[in-house]
Design an enzyme around this catalytic site. Sequence first.
Site, PDB file in Angstrom:
ATOM      1  N   LYS A   7      -3.123  58.057  28.672  1.00 38.13           N
ATOM      2  CA  LYS A   7      -2.321  57.652  29.837  1.00 38.13           C
ATOM      3  C   LYS A   7      -2.724  58.458  31.077  1.00 38.13           C
ATOM      4  O   LYS A   7      -3.246  59.564  30.952  1.00 38.13           O
ATOM      5  CB  LYS A   7      -0.832  57.852  29.529  1.00 38.13           C
ATOM      6  CG  LYS A   7      -0.455  59.297  29.230  1.00 38.13           C
ATOM      7  CD  LYS A   7       0.962  59.408  28.661  1.00 38.13           C
ATOM      8  CE  LYS A   7       1.308  60.858  28.374  1.00 38.13           C
ATOM      9  NZ  LYS A   7       2.553  60.986  27.585  1.00 38.13           N
TER      10      LYS A   7
ATOM     11  N   MET B 103      -4.202  69.967  54.072  1.00 40.99           N
ATOM     12  CA  MET B 103      -4.432  68.761  53.273  1.00 40.99           C
ATOM     13  C   MET B 103      -5.886  68.695  52.787  1.00 40.99           C
ATOM     14  O   MET B 103      -6.146  68.267  51.672  1.00 40.99           O
ATOM     15  CB  MET B 103      -4.099  67.519  54.106  1.00 40.99           C
ATOM     16  CG  MET B 103      -4.001  66.256  53.287  1.00 40.99           C
ATOM     17  SD  MET B 103      -3.764  64.783  54.306  1.00 40.99           S
ATOM     18  CE  MET B 103      -2.171  65.082  55.040  1.00 40.99           C
TER      19      MET B 103
ATOM     20  N   ARG C 138      15.292  59.430  26.041  1.00 38.27           N
ATOM     21  CA  ARG C 138      14.423  58.750  26.983  1.00 38.27           C
ATOM     22  C   ARG C 138      14.315  57.314  26.486  1.00 38.27           C
ATOM     23  O   ARG C 138      15.265  56.563  26.613  1.00 38.27           O
ATOM     24  CB  ARG C 138      13.075  59.483  27.047  1.00 38.27           C
ATOM     25  CG  ARG C 138      12.254  59.111  28.246  1.00 38.27           C
ATOM     26  CD  ARG C 138      11.010  59.981  28.392  1.00 38.27           C
ATOM     27  NE  ARG C 138       9.997  59.734  27.375  1.00 38.27           N
ATOM     28  CZ  ARG C 138       8.815  60.341  27.335  1.00 38.27           C
ATOM     29  NH1 ARG C 138       8.503  61.254  28.239  1.00 38.27           N
ATOM     30  NH2 ARG C 138       7.935  60.063  26.406  1.00 38.27           N
TER      31      ARG C 138
ATOM     32  N   TYR D 177      -2.309  76.931  59.148  1.00 40.08           N
ATOM     33  CA  TYR D 177      -1.033  76.400  59.640  1.00 40.08           C
ATOM     34  C   TYR D 177       0.109  77.335  59.285  1.00 40.08           C
ATOM     35  O   TYR D 177       0.149  77.869  58.176  1.00 40.08           O
ATOM     36  CB  TYR D 177      -0.727  75.059  58.965  1.00 40.08           C
ATOM     37  CG  TYR D 177      -1.631  73.922  59.364  1.00 40.08           C
ATOM     38  CD1 TYR D 177      -1.923  73.664  60.693  1.00 40.08           C
ATOM     39  CD2 TYR D 177      -2.142  73.081  58.378  1.00 40.08           C
ATOM     40  CE1 TYR D 177      -2.729  72.593  61.031  1.00 40.08           C
ATOM     41  CE2 TYR D 177      -2.938  71.998  58.714  1.00 40.08           C
ATOM     42  CZ  TYR D 177      -3.231  71.762  60.038  1.00 40.08           C
ATOM     43  OH  TYR D 177      -4.014  70.706  60.363  1.00 40.08           O
TER      44      TYR D 177
HETATM   45  C1  LIG Z   1       2.298  61.829  26.462  1.00 30.44           C
HETATM   46  C2  LIG Z   1       2.786  61.538  25.094  1.00 30.44           C
HETATM   47  C3  LIG Z   1       2.147  62.097  23.967  1.00 30.44           C
HETATM   48  C4  LIG Z   1       1.023  63.119  24.071  1.00 30.44           C
HETATM   49  O1  LIG Z   1       1.551  64.406  24.252  1.00 30.44           O
HETATM   50  P1  LIG Z   1       0.597  65.703  24.259  1.00 30.44           P
HETATM   51  O2  LIG Z   1       1.538  66.843  24.319  1.00 30.44           O
HETATM   52  O3  LIG Z   1      -0.261  65.601  25.476  1.00 30.44           O
HETATM   53  O4  LIG Z   1      -0.204  65.654  23.011  1.00 30.44           O
HETATM   54  C5  LIG Z   1       2.561  61.680  22.721  1.00 30.44           C
HETATM   55  N1  LIG Z   1       3.572  60.784  22.586  1.00 30.44           N
HETATM   56  C6  LIG Z   1       4.227  60.260  23.637  1.00 30.44           C
HETATM   57  C7  LIG Z   1       5.330  59.291  23.406  1.00 30.44           C
HETATM   58  C8  LIG Z   1       3.867  60.625  24.922  1.00 30.44           C
HETATM   59  O5  LIG Z   1       4.541  60.109  25.973  1.00 30.44           O
END
Ligand SMILES: *Cc1c(COP(=O)(O)O)cnc(C)c1O
Length: 376
Positions: free
Chosen positions: A42, A316, A140, A269
């Site tokens: 992801k 930036m 969640r 800045y």
């Molecule tokens: C992001 C995520 C993971 C991976 O977690 P890591 O700590 O990076 O290994 C696993 N399961 C779910 C549901 C996640 O959202």
Amino acid sequence: MNHNFEGKRPAWVEIDIRQLRRNFEIIFADKPGNVALLSVVKDQAYGHGAVTVAKEALKAGAVYLAVATLGEAVELREAGVRAPILVFGERPRNQIPDCVSLGLTCFVNSVAAATDFARVARQQEREAVVHVEVDTGLSRYGVRWEEAPDVIEAVAQTPGLRLEGVMSHFAMSDEEDKSFALLQLQRFRSVLSEMENRGIHVRYRHMANTGGFLDLPQAHFDMVRLGILPLGVYPSQVCRRIPGLAPVMSVKARVAVLRDLRPGDVVGYGMHYQAKEPRRIAVIPVGYGDGYPRVRNRGAVLIRGQRAPVVGGNAMDAMMVDVTNIPGVRPWDEVVLLGCQGGEEIDVHEIARWKGTVSYEVMTNWSWRLPRVEVA
Ligand SMILES: *Cc1c(COP(=O)(O)O)cnc(C)c1O
């Protein structure tokens, strides 16, 4: 922004493919053979490039990938990835037809969602592969553990759906105190044993992220979901270490300009730094717009193998560092913002501390304005 031209920028993110491969090998050697690997890619594999990491994961033997959005899944399919892809989270109704036609695995955590997916599956004359997420305490996504068995049974009995997996997710798996993780595990086990009583079987029962994989072997079940670990970064200071794992990502740039400050000169800045004596500073063409933390008089970069402290507040597109004590610095010398140079290292945990955040955010934060350069 044209990436062909940004590729000539004196600032970039380096992805060490050889180390990525080595990390996957090391993880496979450490992992029990009967536990499958799902590679979590992801958010561009935490900024490393989703297609790159996904392809290495599959070559190494991963059987599943996971992303967080439909767009991320489509990018993998368009790159020719045919492996199963799990899409985390809940799908709005308007995404279900694409998810089913692309053969994506989605979560169905209610009877209403099961009905929606089944309708689309019928229309497309396909089977929709689904997993059920059990909320065991993260609050969640997913169906609450007490209500999970009934939902799982309803999904399993819905024509057009193939219930392939049941999973849960830890709220805290990588810290010393495992008491809540163990409570979550117990809740998940109660759901699994109720499934057993009702004669419901799935191919993948999965719960462990990196923290769970490292420290809770009793939570491995059929598959582990690893995001951060193959990138060579540990989720905490206290979790188990596997020798040989090393970070895949570095961030580098080149010195754009050197300036000699006279006593009383201010830098940046907000005028947060004033030279008391003659100092030499280097201007680095990277700023918070590139994902570097917006720190002031905090943090450092590596030049000629030495630490050059940040002076003033970062802009930036630029930041200034003090190189008075580093002899011989010249314009366009290489600078390491994240990673190793000489015997020195700045790791994601250190940058996270400057910024008051976690390693995950430091990695995902690097802007795509910084070209990704893969080295092998
Ligand atoms: C992001 C995520 C993971 C991976 O977690 P890591 O700590 O990076 O290994 C696993 N399961 C779910 C549901 C996640 O959202």
